[in-house]
Design an enzyme around this catalytic site. Structure first.
Site, PDB file in Angstrom:
ATOM      1  N   GLN A   9       0.740  10.391   6.841  1.00 38.63           N
ATOM      2  CA  GLN A   9      -0.278  10.320   7.164  1.00 38.63           C
ATOM      3  C   GLN A   9       0.408   9.553   8.201  1.00 38.63           C
ATOM      4  O   GLN A   9      -0.216   8.141   8.106  1.00 38.63           O
ATOM      5  CB  GLN A   9      -1.767  10.279   6.694  1.00 38.63           C
ATOM      6  CG  GLN A   9      -2.628  10.553   7.014  1.00 38.63           C
ATOM      7  CD  GLN A   9      -4.093  10.991   6.321  1.00 38.63           C
ATOM      8  OE1 GLN A   9      -3.798  10.594   5.598  1.00 38.63           O
ATOM      9  NE2 GLN A   9      -5.182  10.550   6.346  1.00 38.63           N
ATOM     10  N   SER A  88       3.922   7.980   0.919  1.00 39.49           N
ATOM     11  CA  SER A  88       2.671   8.348   0.576  1.00 39.49           C
ATOM     12  C   SER A  88       2.659   9.727  -0.012  1.00 39.49           C
ATOM     13  O   SER A  88       3.411  10.534  -0.319  1.00 39.49           O
ATOM     14  CB  SER A  88       1.777   7.603   1.473  1.00 39.49           C
ATOM     15  OG  SER A  88       0.751   7.835   0.804  1.00 39.49           O
ATOM     16  N   LEU A  89       1.810  10.793   1.168  1.00 43.39           N
ATOM     17  CA  LEU A  89       1.617  12.490   1.039  1.00 43.39           C
ATOM     18  C   LEU A  89       3.464  12.873   1.473  1.00 43.39           C
ATOM     19  O   LEU A  89       3.161  13.713   0.988  1.00 43.39           O
ATOM     20  CB  LEU A  89       0.983  11.887   2.290  1.00 43.39           C
ATOM     21  CG  LEU A  89       0.421  13.812   2.835  1.00 43.39           C
ATOM     22  CD1 LEU A  89       0.528  14.679   1.919  1.00 43.39           C
ATOM     23  CD2 LEU A  89       0.555  13.959   4.615  1.00 43.39           C
ATOM     24  N   ARG A 113      -6.047  17.290  -2.472  1.00 40.62           N
ATOM     25  CA  ARG A 113      -5.611  15.451  -2.049  1.00 40.62           C
ATOM     26  C   ARG A 113      -6.583  15.279  -1.286  1.00 40.62           C
ATOM     27  O   ARG A 113      -7.340  14.318  -0.671  1.00 40.62           O
ATOM     28  CB  ARG A 113      -3.986  15.522  -1.915  1.00 40.62           C
ATOM     29  CG  ARG A 113      -3.564  13.905  -2.022  1.00 40.62           C
ATOM     30  CD  ARG A 113      -2.233  13.823  -1.705  1.00 40.62           C
ATOM     31  NE  ARG A 113      -1.996  12.272  -1.763  1.00 40.62           N
ATOM     32  CZ  ARG A 113      -1.791  11.215  -0.871  1.00 40.62           C
ATOM     33  NH1 ARG A 113      -2.158  11.729   0.409  1.00 40.62           N
ATOM     34  NH2 ARG A 113      -1.466   9.618  -1.131  1.00 40.62           N
ATOM     35  N   HIS A 198      -4.007   3.437  -1.617  1.00 43.23           N
ATOM     36  CA  HIS A 198      -3.846   2.866  -2.360  1.00 43.23           C
ATOM     37  C   HIS A 198      -4.143   2.251  -2.931  1.00 43.23           C
ATOM     38  O   HIS A 198      -3.347   0.937  -3.042  1.00 43.23           O
ATOM     39  CB  HIS A 198      -1.784   3.115  -2.016  1.00 43.23           C
ATOM     40  CG  HIS A 198      -1.151   4.316  -1.030  1.00 43.23           C
ATOM     41  ND1 HIS A 198      -1.047   5.803  -2.491  1.00 43.23           N
ATOM     42  CD2 HIS A 198      -1.379   5.561  -0.515  1.00 43.23           C
ATOM     43  CE1 HIS A 198      -0.162   6.389  -1.517  1.00 43.23           C
ATOM     44  NE2 HIS A 198      -0.264   5.878  -0.420  1.00 43.23           N
ATOM     45  N   GLN A 247       0.527   7.917  -8.233  1.00 48.96           N
ATOM     46  CA  GLN A 247       0.247   7.196  -6.517  1.00 48.96           C
ATOM     47  C   GLN A 247      -0.432   7.324  -5.823  1.00 48.96           C
ATOM     48  O   GLN A 247      -0.712   6.303  -5.420  1.00 48.96           O
ATOM     49  CB  GLN A 247       1.013   7.884  -5.734  1.00 48.96           C
ATOM     50  CG  GLN A 247       1.389   7.872  -3.787  1.00 48.96           C
ATOM     51  CD  GLN A 247       1.573   8.663  -3.039  1.00 48.96           C
ATOM     52  OE1 GLN A 247       0.262   8.801  -3.130  1.00 48.96           O
ATOM     53  NE2 GLN A 247       2.748   9.511  -3.047  1.00 48.96           N
TER      54      GLN A 247
END
Length: 295
Positions: A9, A88-89, A113, A198, A247
């Site tokens: 992102q 991440s994503l 998500r 996170h 995660q």
């Protein structure tokens, strides 16, 4: 060895994917399928929307995923990953690229998500900050001090040496930024993000996403996927699922991912998707490897 990496992102831009849609039959097919799966025309927002439209989490995450995965698949015979990773994503894109997840299931999970994270942000507002020019250990120490004082701040993204993103409550991030500057950070700058990604504040999102991941079929990937939670290669479906669930509230250990990929033979990194952020990070981690976008 060829490694393919996928951004997260923040890499989105207005007009993303439009050229692919108009020039490639496979891209058009997959984008149209995505509209059907999501139940709204995400392509209209991607191709014709504003930067503000694209900043909505429910749009941003599937948009970056779609651009990344479709860009990779449209490479044809040039797309032969020997290892993958995503920031991440981007880990969802990496799993689809490695065929651990189908395109359809990957998109559904990314959308779940995004919605879960947006709800978590609404319940417990938070933010993030980029810290430049301090050793990781010093940042970790300051985060621990702020936590001991009753606020929430954790290291969120270990992007590359000298660049770490912290995440937590607004008050906690403000306190940490002041302490980091006093400790000699070149910059400790709050980011324009919708929440404390996170960090422990994402626990409600983690709980919701866990149910979706557990009920989704994962396969043995065709190549190792280096996952964010530990930076290590994984090839076992149940292990991959567990790491993907963890995660959301764990640090993104991107530096460790790249270092381990290089140690295991990666010397050519291709970033698939919008932007060039990962190429810059990889160059700062190790200048002896090639890092580029899709030719």
């Amino acid at each position: 060895m060829k490694a393919f990496v996928f951004p997260g992102q923040g890499a989105q831009f207005a007009g993303m994917g439009k050229d692919l849609y108009e020039s490639n039959a496979l891209a058009k097919e997959l984008f149209d399928k995505a509209n059907d799966i999501l139940g709204f025309d995400i392509t209209d927002i991607m191709f014709n929307g504003t930067d503000e439209d694209l900043r909505q989490t429910r749009v941003t995450q599937p948009a970056v995923f779609l651009h990344s995965v479709i860009s990779a698949l449209c490479m044809g015979d040039d797309f032969k990953p020997e290892m993958t990773a995503g920031h991440s994503l981007g880990e969802f894109s990496a799993l689809v690229a490695a065929k651990a997840l189908s395109f359809e299931d990957g998109l559904r999970l990314v959308y779940a998500r995004a919605m879960a994270m947006q709800e978590a942000c609404d319940v417990a507002p938070g933010t993030m900050a980029a810290v430049i020019g301090l050793p990781d250990e010093k940042i970790e120490e300051i985060c621990a001090t702020v936590n001991d004082g009753g606020d929430i701040v954790v290291p969120a993204n270990y992007n590359c040496p000298g660049q770490l993103v912290i995440s937590g409550s607004v008050e906690g991030i403000n306190k940490a930024c002041e302490m980091l500057k006093e400790a000699g950070a070149k910059r400790a700058l709050p980011l324009k993000v919708g929440g404390a990604f996170h960090s422990p504040l994402m626990q409600p999102a983690k709980d919701k996403l866990e149910a979706a991941i557990v009920s989704t079929e994962f396969h043995t990937p065709q190549c190792p996927v280096y996952q964010n939670v530990d930076g290590k290669p994984h090839t076992e479906a149940e292990e991959i699922k567990a790491n993907l669930i963890a995660q959301l509230t764990s640090s993104v250990r991107w530096t460790q991912c790249v270092q381990n990929m290089i140690a295991d033979g990666a010397d050519d990194f291709t970033e698939c998707g919008p932007g060039k952020a990962l190429q810059g990070m990889i160059a700062r981690i190790d200048r002896n490897v090639a890092a580029h976008g899709i030719n």
